[in-house]
Structures are given as structure tokens and as C-alpha cells.
Design an enzyme around this catalytic site. Structure first.
Site, PDB file in Angstrom:
ATOM      1  N   GLY A  52      16.576 -94.336  47.287  1.00  0.00           N
ATOM      2  CA  GLY A  52      16.770 -93.445  48.427  1.00  0.00           C
ATOM      3  C   GLY A  52      15.512 -93.267  49.252  1.00  0.00           C
ATOM      4  N   VAL A 108      22.323 -91.348  45.096  1.00  0.00           N
ATOM      5  CA  VAL A 108      22.079 -90.772  43.770  1.00  0.00           C
ATOM      6  C   VAL A 108      22.708 -91.653  42.696  1.00  0.00           C
ATOM      7  CG1 VAL A 108      21.996 -88.437  44.728  1.00  0.00           C
ATOM      8  CG2 VAL A 108      24.135 -89.279  43.722  1.00  0.00           C
ATOM      9  N   ALA A 168      25.076 -93.358  40.244  1.00  0.00           N
ATOM     10  CA  ALA A 168      26.510 -93.591  40.420  1.00  0.00           C
ATOM     11  C   ALA A 168      27.309 -92.832  39.356  1.00  0.00           C
ATOM     12  CB  ALA A 168      26.796 -95.086  40.333  1.00  0.00           C
ATOM     13  N   SER A 194      22.235-104.303  48.135  1.00  0.00           N
ATOM     14  CA  SER A 194      21.579-105.162  47.150  1.00  0.00           C
ATOM     15  C   SER A 194      20.171-105.507  47.587  1.00  0.00           C
ATOM     16  CB  SER A 194      22.379-106.444  46.944  1.00  0.00           C
ATOM     17  OG  SER A 194      21.689-107.276  46.045  1.00  0.00           O
ATOM     18  N   LYS A 217      30.222-105.996  46.613  1.00  0.00           N
ATOM     19  CA  LYS A 217      28.939-105.825  45.917  1.00  0.00           C
ATOM     20  C   LYS A 217      29.094-106.141  44.424  1.00  0.00           C
ATOM     21  CE  LYS A 217      24.800-104.741  44.680  1.00  0.00           C
ATOM     22  NZ  LYS A 217      24.500-103.664  43.824  1.00  0.00           N
ATOM     23  N   HIS A 250      29.273-109.804  44.019  1.00  0.00           N
ATOM     24  CA  HIS A 250      27.897-110.295  44.195  1.00  0.00           C
ATOM     25  C   HIS A 250      27.145-110.227  42.856  1.00  0.00           C
ATOM     26  CE1 HIS A 250      23.611-109.289  44.448  1.00  0.00           C
ATOM     27  NE2 HIS A 250      23.547-110.109  45.467  1.00  0.00           N
ATOM     28  N   ASN A 251      27.245-109.099  42.209  1.00  0.00           N
ATOM     29  CA  ASN A 251      26.536-108.946  40.936  1.00  0.00           C
ATOM     30  C   ASN A 251      27.099-109.885  39.865  1.00  0.00           C
ATOM     31  OD1 ASN A 251      25.411-106.821  42.384  1.00  0.00           O
ATOM     32  ND2 ASN A 251      25.146-105.573  40.561  1.00  0.00           N
ATOM     33  N   GLU A 305      25.752-113.173  40.474  1.00  0.00           N
ATOM     34  CA  GLU A 305      24.342-113.150  40.051  1.00  0.00           C
ATOM     35  C   GLU A 305      24.235-113.424  38.537  1.00  0.00           C
ATOM     36  OE1 GLU A 305      22.269-109.556  41.405  1.00  0.00           O
ATOM     37  OE2 GLU A 305      21.366-109.406  39.431  1.00  0.00           O
ATOM     38  N   TYR A 306      25.125-112.840  37.759  1.00  0.00           N
ATOM     39  CA  TYR A 306      25.140-113.100  36.319  1.00  0.00           C
ATOM     40  C   TYR A 306      25.361-114.595  36.058  1.00  0.00           C
ATOM     41  CZ  TYR A 306      25.594-108.299  34.350  1.00  0.00           C
ATOM     42  OH  TYR A 306      25.389-107.015  33.932  1.00  0.00           O
ATOM     43  N   LYS A 351      23.751-103.890  32.773  1.00  0.00           N
ATOM     44  CA  LYS A 351      24.092-102.537  33.207  1.00  0.00           C
ATOM     45  C   LYS A 351      25.583-102.361  33.414  1.00  0.00           C
ATOM     46  CE  LYS A 351      19.962-100.594  35.329  1.00  0.00           C
ATOM     47  NZ  LYS A 351      19.345-100.314  36.638  1.00  0.00           N
ATOM     48  N   ARG A 388      25.396-113.090  27.399  1.00  0.00           N
ATOM     49  CA  ARG A 388      24.461-111.965  27.233  1.00  0.00           C
ATOM     50  C   ARG A 388      24.861-111.141  26.016  1.00  0.00           C
ATOM     51  NH1 ARG A 388      22.515-109.138  32.888  1.00  0.00           N
ATOM     52  NH2 ARG A 388      22.429-111.008  34.160  1.00  0.00           N
ATOM     53  N   HIS A 397      61.308-116.649  25.936  1.00  0.00           N
ATOM     54  CA  HIS A 397      60.717-116.195  27.202  1.00  0.00           C
ATOM     55  C   HIS A 397      61.148-117.050  28.396  1.00  0.00           C
ATOM     56  CE1 HIS A 397      58.466-113.032  25.345  1.00  0.00           C
ATOM     57  NE2 HIS A 397      57.823-113.858  24.536  1.00  0.00           N
TER      58      HIS A 397
HETATM   59  P1  NBP Z   1      18.913 -93.062  39.993  1.00  0.00           P
HETATM   60  O1  NBP Z   1      20.144 -93.864  39.805  1.00  0.00           O
HETATM   61  O2  NBP Z   1      17.910 -93.058  38.924  1.00  0.00           O
HETATM   62  O3  NBP Z   1      19.335 -91.548  40.327  1.00  0.00           O
HETATM   63  C1  NBP Z   1      18.364 -90.559  40.523  1.00  0.00           C
HETATM   64  C2  NBP Z   1      18.752 -89.703  41.705  1.00  0.00           C
HETATM   65  O4  NBP Z   1      20.029 -89.090  41.483  1.00  0.00           O
HETATM   66  C3  NBP Z   1      17.766 -88.564  41.885  1.00  0.00           C
HETATM   67  O5  NBP Z   1      17.604 -88.350  43.268  1.00  0.00           O
HETATM   68  C4  NBP Z   1      18.473 -87.417  41.207  1.00  0.00           C
HETATM   69  O6  NBP Z   1      18.037 -86.166  41.636  1.00  0.00           O
HETATM   70  C5  NBP Z   1      19.873 -87.672  41.643  1.00  0.00           C
HETATM   71  N1  NBP Z   1      20.886 -86.923  40.904  1.00  0.00           N
HETATM   72  C6  NBP Z   1      21.328 -87.045  39.630  1.00  0.00           C
HETATM   73 BR1  NBP Z   1      20.649 -88.213  38.411  1.00  0.00          BR
HETATM   74  N2  NBP Z   1      22.294 -86.192  39.290  1.00  0.00           N
HETATM   75  C7  NBP Z   1      22.490 -85.476  40.411  1.00  0.00           C
HETATM   76  C8  NBP Z   1      23.380 -84.409  40.708  1.00  0.00           C
HETATM   77  N3  NBP Z   1      24.244 -83.957  39.822  1.00  0.00           N
HETATM   78  N4  NBP Z   1      23.317 -83.883  41.947  1.00  0.00           N
HETATM   79  C9  NBP Z   1      22.444 -84.330  42.855  1.00  0.00           C
HETATM   80  N5  NBP Z   1      21.598 -85.353  42.632  1.00  0.00           N
HETATM   81  C10 NBP Z   1      21.618 -85.924  41.422  1.00  0.00           C
HETATM   82  O7  NBP Z   1      18.189 -93.468  41.381  1.00  0.00           O
HETATM   83  P2  NBP Z   1      17.910 -94.922  41.976  1.00  0.00           P
HETATM   84  O8  NBP Z   1      17.423 -95.860  40.942  1.00  0.00           O
HETATM   85  O9  NBP Z   1      17.082 -94.721  43.208  1.00  0.00           O
HETATM   86  O10 NBP Z   1      19.356 -95.441  42.414  1.00  0.00           O
HETATM   87  C11 NBP Z   1      20.156 -94.754  43.361  1.00  0.00           C
HETATM   88  C12 NBP Z   1      21.474 -95.489  43.493  1.00  0.00           C
HETATM   89  O11 NBP Z   1      21.228 -96.811  43.934  1.00  0.00           O
HETATM   90  C13 NBP Z   1      22.255 -95.622  42.174  1.00  0.00           C
HETATM   91  O12 NBP Z   1      23.616 -95.536  42.430  1.00  0.00           O
HETATM   92  C14 NBP Z   1      21.908 -96.987  41.688  1.00  0.00           C
HETATM   93  O13 NBP Z   1      22.916 -97.577  40.882  1.00  0.00           O
HETATM   94  C15 NBP Z   1      21.734 -97.735  42.965  1.00  0.00           C
HETATM   95  N6  NBP Z   1      20.729 -98.802  42.777  1.00  0.00           N
HETATM   96  C16 NBP Z   1      20.856 -99.906  43.434  1.00  0.00           C
HETATM   97  C17 NBP Z   1      19.932-100.903  43.295  1.00  0.00           C
HETATM   98  C18 NBP Z   1      20.116-102.084  44.065  1.00  0.00           C
HETATM   99  O14 NBP Z   1      19.451-103.083  43.875  1.00  0.00           O
HETATM  100  N7  NBP Z   1      21.006-102.029  44.986  1.00  0.00           N
HETATM  101  C19 NBP Z   1      18.834-100.787  42.482  1.00  0.00           C
HETATM  102  C20 NBP Z   1      18.711 -99.662  41.823  1.00  0.00           C
HETATM  103  C21 NBP Z   1      19.663 -98.667  41.986  1.00  0.00           C
HETATM  104  P3  NBP Z   1      16.827 -85.417  40.886  1.00  0.00           P
HETATM  105  O15 NBP Z   1      15.588 -85.994  41.439  1.00  0.00           O
HETATM  106  O16 NBP Z   1      17.024 -83.998  41.235  1.00  0.00           O
HETATM  107  O17 NBP Z   1      16.984 -85.684  39.414  1.00  0.00           O
END
Ligand code: NBP
Length: 474
Positions: free
Chosen positions: A14, A74, A76, A128, A182, A185-186, A189-190, A260, A287, A450
Site C-alpha cells: 500500500g 490490506v 486478503a 502483480s 490474477k 497469472h500466479n 507463474e508456478y 501461499k 512443491r 452409465h
Molecule cells: P499485509 O498483507 O501484510 O497486510 C498488512 C496490512 O493490512 C496493514 O496495513 C494492516 O494494518 C492491515 N490490516 C490487517 Br492485517 N487487518 C486489518 C483490519 N482488520 N482492518 C484494517 N486493516 C487491517 O500487507 P502487504 O504485504 O502490503 O499486502 C497487501 C495486499 O497486497 C495483500 O492482499 C497481499 O496479498 C497483496 N500483495 C500482493 C503482492 C503482489 O505482488 N501483488 C505482494 C504482496 C502482497 P495494521 O498496520 O494496522 O496492522
């Protein structure tokens, strides 16, 4: 002045996305459940653009121009629902909620339907490229209504990766389409990574090349048809020497692959849709197998260690290159087949060619090869399988002999190559005049009545197996 767009959820993804927006000149409102993260973002990166920090969601919503656009970044699952539940009552009809997390597409369909009831737009956007991509240009796969894309599209396209000036962001289709794409895509990727790992294993164990030598091979491959991010970083990882032991790092890393779950989702969904995605399934299972340490140990103890005798063979490198390319074509053909099936199932009207466009840059599977896929769907949007396109047909046909030699080499030398071998079987099965499914139908009719269909006339038939074995119309 009001902010153009907002981001809530300022962990790695974010905050990098917010910085990317700010660097592109968008005034961006930022919020995080724990305010310390918001403060850290502003103090470390506030100078990079126009940020509007908010301590509460209420404040965040109040700082935005209308219709409002809010990106949720946040964790997922339940956290995403929690944020939506808190946010939705603060919004007005026409506002847009964009979920950039790794949501399951079924959740996105559910959320989109619920918010639509309240007059809100919900855009499930697959993103991604990891943290680096989020900051410098990710590949973005937005779903949701066409209307919402008119507002959100220009912003998302501006911050996405670009290839030859084209944004790696295209409106994918309604509701969960973006997150579905998406997910595939993943899954691809695997499959890609599994094939690369098998290529390494064959060259190393059966071909006797050192990791450093295989790194050189991959470096060379990266200048041709196989040019891609994954092939490029394979060379980097294989060439890396562990400082502590002086060995190749790949020989020091524990050989148990983790996951994951997005590959598993892809396969689960493929099973539901009845689409054979053998390349992705083999990759997920490989895996899983690697991770079963105690079972592997028990098998080695009972069955003996699989000793592979290496033999240097000048033609192996080129054969493996061709087998890798052909198997990769199969894995992509299967992934696109799955998206085509989902498009029909959910009425998404997916444009498969533009999916290839999105993946050309920013994401993990970015590759030269995706231009060829785009061109294939430009030639024929209704393509039954990528393998039937002239370019890919020629590619797999050219590779066929080498592909078979590699499969034989793997089987004879004892190097497991489920990706290569099953891709070849898929290719052979698709092209078979007759498949032994006829026997399976016969067996099903025998034990379960059948019924079966015949090749020579319409209708369903049953043989009276336990009677006089005459055939009756069923
Ligand atoms: P995380 O997946 O580690 O989530 C942490 C964030 O979620 C923090 O801002 C945390 O707030 C918030 N949060 C949680 Br946990 N529970 C909450 C709740 N009940 N209410 C409000 N906020 C909440 O963060 P990330 O690694 O930056 O990933 C964010 C998203 O992007 C995820 O869905 C992830 O799967 C996806 N992602 C994508 C890629 C990619 O390559 N596209 C890579 C990594 C992640 P806090 O600070 O208050 O705890």
C-alpha cells in the site's frame, strides 16, 4: 484541495502504491488502521509528492473529490471485509472501492454484488509485481463495471508498467474477472518456475553442468524466445555463491518449496470448470512433494537414493531449451484455456489478447513470448487453443523431437520432470485421433450402466453386460 484518490492499508504494498500515485502527480489521501504507519510514510516519503494523511476512514473519505476512489491494500480475506464494512456506510452512490489485495475472485464477486446493492462500485484489481512493482509500475488487472473503469482506469494506467508505451493495465471484465485473471497469472507463474527448475535439474544432474555453467546457459537463453524476467533471475540465483560455504547458493538452500495458495486456487478452480491445467497442477504437486521431508526420507531409506549418473552431451542444452519452450507454450495454452472457460461460465466476455498485453510488463511472468500470445488472439479471438495458432503450432512442432529426447533422458536418467513430461502428454493427447476414453466409457457402462455414445450414430446406449450382451437404446 481535495485528494484525487485514497489508499488505505499502508504496509509494503500500500505505501509503495501510494508513493507511485504521488510520484505521478496524483494528490493521494493515505490511511492505515495503525496510524504509526501513516506517519512513517509521510516522514520518510512525504517529499515525493502530495500526500493527505488521515487518521480515520471518516477523515479519509472527507478528504476526497467526488465520486470518491479508495484503494484498499490490506491483508486478503477477513481484513478486507472488515475495511469494506467500515468504509461502505461512509460513502455515497457512485463512489468506487478498489481492492488491490490478493483476493479470491469468488470473494470479489460477492463483495461487488453487495456494494452494487448500495449503489457503490467495487473494483477487484489484481496487482502483480511485488513491492518493487507497486512502486515503479505493476501489472494491473482491474475488474468491475465499465463505468467505474472510466474513472479509475486513467489513474491505474498511469501508475502501471509500460511496454513500448502501452500500459500493462486493461479493464479485464465485470465483477471478479480481474482477480480471476490474477489468480491464473500466479498459476502460470508456478508452472513457469517448475519448468525452469526441471531444466536446471536435467542440465545439472543428468548433464553434469555446474550451477554456474547452467547460469551461463540461462543467460544465453535470455537473449532469445525464452527472454523473460524469470529466466533472467534464474541466471542470477544460479550464479550466486554462498559466502559462508563457498558453494553455489542453490546447493545450500533447503529443497522444500513453499506456497501461499494462489497456485492451489487455480487448480481447484480448474477442477470445478473441468479444464485440464496439467502444467499448473504438476507444479503445485511438485512443491507439495518437495515439502514432505519425512516421507522423502522414509522413501530414500526404503528404496535407496536415486543416484543419477551424469553424462556430458553437447546436444542436451539445446534440447532442453526447446523442451522448455514447448512445455511453456503448453502451460500458457492451458492457463488461457482456463480463462476462456471462466469467461463463458461467468459471462465475462474476456479479451484474452489484452490479458497478454497486461502481463508483458510489471509482473513476474513478464516475457517477450507474451507479444506472440497477443498476436495470436489478434489473428483469431476465438482460438480454441493457443496451440492451434500458426506461430505456436510451428513452435511446438519444431521443438517436438528435442522435447521427446528430453523426456526420454529424464525418464532414463531418473531425474523427475513432471512438467516436461506431462506437457508432452497433453500435446500428444490433444492431437490423438482416438483416445482411450472409449474404454473408460465401456468400463463405466459395465459396472454402473452409465451408458455410452457411438461414433457412427446419435443416441445413448447400454450393453447388457450381465445378460446376453446385446445393446439397447438407453
Ligand atoms: P499485509 O498483507 O501484510 O497486510 C498488512 C496490512 O493490512 C496493514 O496495513 C494492516 O494494518 C492491515 N490490516 C490487517 Br492485517 N487487518 C486489518 C483490519 N482488520 N482492518 C484494517 N486493516 C487491517 O500487507 P502487504 O504485504 O502490503 O499486502 C497487501 C495486499 O497486497 C495483500 O492482499 C497481499 O496479498 C497483496 N500483495 C500482493 C503482492 C503482489 O505482488 N501483488 C505482494 C504482496 C502482497 P495494521 O498496520 O494496522 O496492522
Amino acid at each position: 484541495a481535495p485528494a484525487r484518490i485514497a489508499v488505505t492499508g499502508l504496509a509494503v504494498m500500500g505505501s509503495n502504491l501510494a508513493r507511485n500515485l504521488a510520484r505521478h502527480g496524483f494528490r493521494v489521501a493515505v490511511h492505515n488502521r495503525t496510524n504509526a504507519r501513516t506517519k512513517a510514510l509521510i516522514s520518510e516519503h512525504g517529499h515525493e509528492g502530495e500526500f493527505v494523511p488521515a487518521e480515520t476512514l471518516d477523515e479519509l473519505v472527507g478528504s476526497l473529490q467526488k465520486p470518491r476512489q479508495i484503494i484498499i491494500m490490506v491483508k486478503a480475506g477477513a481484513p478486507t471485509d472488515a475495511v469494506i464494512d467500515e468504509l461502505a456506510p461512509l460513502l455515497e452512490p457512485g463512489d468506487m472501492v478498489i481492492d488491490g489485495g490478493n483476493a479470491h475472485y469468488a470473494d470479489t464477486r460477492r463483495r461487488e454484488a453487495a456494494l452494487r446493492e448500495a449503489g457503490l462500485h467495487f473494483v477487484g484489481a489484481g496487482i502483480s509485481g511485488g513491492e518493487e512493482g507497486a512502486l515503479n509500475g505493476p501489472s494491473i488487472m482491474p475488474g468491475g463495471s465499465k463505468e467505474s473503469y472510466e474513472h479509475v482506469g486513467p489513474v491505474l494506467e498511469a501508475i502501471s508498467a509500460k511496454v513500448n508505451g502501452e500500459a500493462c493495465c486493461v479493464h479485464v471484465g465485470p465483477d471478479g474477472a480481474g482477480h480471476f485473471v490474477k489468480m491464473v497469472h500466479n498459476g502460470i507463474e508456478y508452472a513457469d518456475m517448475q519448468l525452469i527448475a526441471e531444466a536446471f535439474d536435467l542440465l545439472h544432474r543428468a548433464g553434469g553442468l555446474t550451477p554456474a555453467e547452467v547460469a551461463e546457459v540461462f543467460r544465453g537463453w535470455n537473449t532469445g524466445d525464452l527472454e523473460s524476467y524469470l529466466v533472467e533471475i534464474t541466471a542470477e540465483v544460479l550464479a550466486h555463491v554462498d559466502a559462508e560455504t563457498g558453494s553455489a547458493l542453490v546447493d545450500v538452500i533447503a529443497d522444500e518449496a513453499e506456497q501461499k495458495g494462489t497456485g492451489r486456487w487455480t487448480v481447484q478452480e480448474a477442477l470445478e470448470l473441468g479444464v485440464p491445467v496439467t502444467g499448473i497442477a504438476e507444479a503445485v504437486f511438485a512443491r507439495s512433494l518437495s515439502g514432505r521431508a519425512s516421507q522423502r526420507e522414509a522413501a530414500r531409506a526404503a528404496l535407496g537414493v536415486n543416484e543419477v549418473v551424469a553424462s556430458r552431451d553437447d546436444s542436451l542444452v539445446e534440447d532442453v531449451r526447446q523442451a522448455l519452450y514447448a512445455s511453456k507454450v503448453v502451460a500458457y495454452a492451458q492457463g488461457f484455456d482456463q480463462m476462456r472457460a471462466a469467461s463463458t461460465e461467468y459471462g465475462w466476455d474476456l479479451d484474452l489478447g489484452s490479458t497478454a498485453t497486461i502481463w508483458r510488463g510489471g509482473c513476474i511472468i513478464r516475457a517477450r513470448f507474451l507479444d506472440r500470445i497477443k498476436e495470436a488472439y489478434d489473428r483469431n479471438p476465438e482460438l480454441e487453443t493457443l496451440l492451434a495458432d500458426d506461430y505456436f503450432r510451428d513452435a511446438v512442432r519444431t521443438a517436438e523431437d528435442a522435447w521427446r529426447r528430453v523426456a526420454v533422458k529424464a525418464v532414463q536418467s531418473g531425474v523427475p520432470a513432471p512438467g516436461f513430461v506431462s506437457a508432452l502428454s497433453y500435446y500428444d493427447a490433444l492431437r490423438s485421433e482416438r483416445l482411450p476414453a472409449s474404454l473408460i466409457q465401456g468400463l463405466r457402462d459395465f459396472f454402473g450402466a452409465h451408458t455410452y455414445r457411438r461414433t457412427d450414430r446419435e443416441g445413448s446406449f447400454h450393453t447388457l453386460w450381465s445378460g446376453d450382451r446385446s445393446q439397447i437404446d438407453a
